[in-house]
Design an enzyme around this catalytic site. Structure first.
Site, short mmCIF file in Angstrom:
data_model
loop_
_atom_site.label_atom_id
_atom_site.label_comp_id
_atom_site.label_asym_id
_atom_site.label_seq_id
_atom_site.Cartn_x
_atom_site.Cartn_y
_atom_site.Cartn_z
N ILE A 147 0.75 -1.12 -0.12
CA ILE A 147 0.05 0.03 -0.15
C ILE A 147 0.83 1.12 0.08
O ILE A 147 0.47 2.29 -0.62
CB ILE A 147 -0.82 -0.05 1.12
N ASP A 206 11.32 3.60 4.71
CA ASP A 206 11.18 2.14 5.17
C ASP A 206 12.58 1.44 5.63
O ASP A 206 13.54 2.14 5.26
CB ASP A 206 10.85 1.43 3.86
N ASP A 208 13.72 3.53 10.46
CA ASP A 208 12.87 2.44 11.26
C ASP A 208 11.98 3.34 12.14
O ASP A 208 12.57 4.24 12.71
CB ASP A 208 13.93 1.86 12.08
N TYR A 236 -3.29 -7.38 16.77
CA TYR A 236 -3.26 -6.54 15.72
C TYR A 236 -4.42 -5.33 15.76
O TYR A 236 -4.44 -4.29 15.33
CB TYR A 236 -3.37 -7.35 14.47
N THR A 272 -1.41 -7.34 -1.25
CA THR A 272 -0.17 -6.86 -1.06
C THR A 272 0.85 -7.84 -0.77
O THR A 272 0.60 -9.14 -0.50
CB THR A 272 -0.11 -5.77 0.08
N1 LIG Z 1 -2.61 -5.77 3.14
C1 LIG Z 1 -3.73 -5.74 3.89
O1 LIG Z 1 -4.63 -6.34 3.84
C2 LIG Z 1 -3.92 -4.53 4.90
C3 LIG Z 1 -5.45 -4.41 5.53
C4 LIG Z 1 -5.68 -3.35 6.26
C5 LIG Z 1 -4.58 -2.48 6.61
N2 LIG Z 1 -3.06 -2.64 6.10
C6 LIG Z 1 -2.31 -1.94 6.94
O2 LIG Z 1 -1.59 -1.28 5.56
C7 LIG Z 1 -0.36 -0.79 5.89
C8 LIG Z 1 0.73 -1.53 4.88
O3 LIG Z 1 0.46 -2.81 4.69
P1 LIG Z 1 0.94 -3.66 3.47
O4 LIG Z 1 -0.21 -4.97 3.24
O5 LIG Z 1 1.24 -2.65 2.26
O6 LIG Z 1 2.37 -4.64 3.89
P2 LIG Z 1 3.83 -4.66 3.33
O7 LIG Z 1 4.45 -5.81 4.19
O8 LIG Z 1 3.58 -4.90 1.80
O9 LIG Z 1 4.26 -3.23 3.23
C9 LIG Z 1 4.76 -2.50 4.47
C10 LIG Z 1 5.96 -1.96 4.72
O10 LIG Z 1 6.14 -1.33 6.08
C11 LIG Z 1 7.60 -1.58 6.10
N3 LIG Z 1 7.95 -1.44 7.64
C12 LIG Z 1 7.59 -2.58 8.67
N4 LIG Z 1 8.08 -2.21 9.76
C13 LIG Z 1 8.69 -1.22 9.52
C14 LIG Z 1 9.54 -0.39 10.43
N5 LIG Z 1 9.69 -0.42 11.77
N6 LIG Z 1 10.06 1.19 10.04
C15 LIG Z 1 10.12 1.31 8.78
N7 LIG Z 1 9.25 0.64 7.66
C16 LIG Z 1 8.54 -0.64 8.33
C17 LIG Z 1 8.26 -2.95 5.55
O11 LIG Z 1 9.59 -2.86 5.23
C18 LIG Z 1 7.19 -2.72 4.35
O12 LIG Z 1 7.94 -2.15 3.10
C19 LIG Z 1 -0.02 -1.54 7.27
O13 LIG Z 1 0.03 -0.58 8.38
C20 LIG Z 1 -1.04 -2.57 7.33
O14 LIG Z 1 -1.39 -2.75 8.95
C21 LIG Z 1 -2.86 -3.98 5.45
#
Ligand SMILES: NC(=O)c1ccc[n+]([C@@H]2O[C@H](COP(=O)([O-])OP(=O)(O)OC[C@H]3O[C@@H](n4cnc5c(N)ncnc54)[C@H](O)[C@@H]3O)[C@@H](O)[C@H]2O)c1
Length: 282
Positions: free
Chosen positions: A19, A38, A53, A145, A180
């Site tokens: 996302i 990131d 981070d 979560y 994702t």
């Molecule tokens: N994918 C879903 O179904 C979904 C649904 C609802 C909410 N979300 C939320 O969307 C957001 C993104 O999710 P996504 O599915 O794109 O995940 P993803 O794992 O594809 O991307 C998440 C990114 O966050 C980075 N990250 C993690 N910990 C970190 C830290 N300590 N410092 C800096 N960067 C960090 C990771 O390296 C990664 O690039 C999250 O907050 C997640 O809770 C996702």
């Protein structure tokens, strides 16, 4: 024609994947200069990739200051970095509770504190937090979560109130299950990834996963001047999962369809997905 976000500088945490990356690309396409912060900031030009981070205050402040210096301030902050956790309230260790809250909740606190001095100097300042359907619907085996995302929702409203007079709008999106890399990793770990994918798709009334671009478009709208009168809102991007109670939860494939569909009337547990043992959910 001038792009909607032209002249704005945006920071997207967790902008290296999923996302966050889709959002960074969309903000760029609409005219903003965008930096992805990131742990693994892989994006290529024209995105600015910065290793940071969100659990490390120093790392974040250095990254935000560097972006502001290089791109000329910060107008938009997208607090998107997040990690998942599975289990009931008794399952996760206290270490994991602290770790998930540290990333999902305190990460937003740290990023926002680092960006606020720059946001206050902007005439079009906006913060968008990536929350989740887990904040507004009770999902099984997602206690930690959900608690982290419920806190994100409450924090969004409180921040919107606190920074109203400073002209900083604060909103959040609540995605359903989004296709994702995170969800693909969960599916890959499932005993039957195809069955899990079908169960997740059927849980959302539209009968499919949300795309990262659909969430990105909602974030980009909330970040931009067209949402200039919008603050303290929660925008669902969940295929109808939160608000709808359709009689037919999702279009179902006929028996014998190529995806191995379970017919017009699958057992309730298969339809709901979340009731399957070990079912994956974001
Ligand atoms: N994918 C879903 O179904 C979904 C649904 C609802 C909410 N979300 C939320 O969307 C957001 C993104 O999710 P996504 O599915 O794109 O995940 P993803 O794992 O594809 O991307 C998440 C990114 O966050 C980075 N990250 C993690 N910990 C970190 C830290 N300590 N410092 C800096 N960067 C960090 C990771 O390296 C990664 O690039 C999250 O907050 C997640 O809770 C996702």
């Amino acid at each position: 024609m001038t792009e909607e976000l032209s002249g704005l500088v945006a920071i997207v945490t967790g902008g290296g994947s999923g996302i966050g990356l889709a959002t960074a690309r969309m903000l760029t396409a609409r005219g903003a200069a965008v930096a992805c912060l990131d742990l693994d900031p892989s994006p290529a030009e024209p995105l600015t990739a910065v290793t940071a981070d969100v659990t490390d205050e120093r790392s974040l402040r250095d990254a935000v200051d560097a972006v502001a210096g290089r791109l000329g301030g910060v107008d938009v902050l997208v607090n998107n970095a997040g990690i998942g956790a599975q289990g009931t309230v008794e399952d996760n260790s206290y270490e994991e509770w602290w770790r998930v809250l540290d990333v999902n909740l305190l990460g937003i606190v740290r990023s926002t504190r680092a960006a606020l001095p720059y946001l206050r100097a902007s005439a079009r300042a906006a913060i968008v937090n990536t929350c989740s359907i887990a904040a507004t619907a009770g999902l099984p085996a997602r206690a930690l979560y959900s608690a982290s995302k419920g806190a994100v929702l409450a924090l969004t409203l409180a921040m919107a109130a606190d920074h109203l007079d400073e002209g900083i709008r604060v909103n959040c999106v609540t995605p359903g299950t989004v296709d994702t890399p995170w969800v693909r990793r969960l599916l890959d770990a499932a005993a039957d990834p195809d069955a899990e994918l079908r169960a997740l798709a059927r849980r959302q009334p539209m009968g499919r996963l949300v795309t990262a671009d659909e969430v990105a478009a909602a974030i980009a709208y909330l970040a931009g001047p067209l949402a200039g009168a919008t603050t303290g809102t929660v925008l669902a991007v969940d295929g109808g999962m939160q608000g709808l109670r359709p009689r037919s939860p999702a279009p179902l494939p006929p028996p014998g369809a190529p995806d191995g569909g379970g017919g017009a009337h699958p057992p309730p547990a298969e339809r709901r997905g979340e009731d399957l043992p070990g079912a994956v959910q974001a």
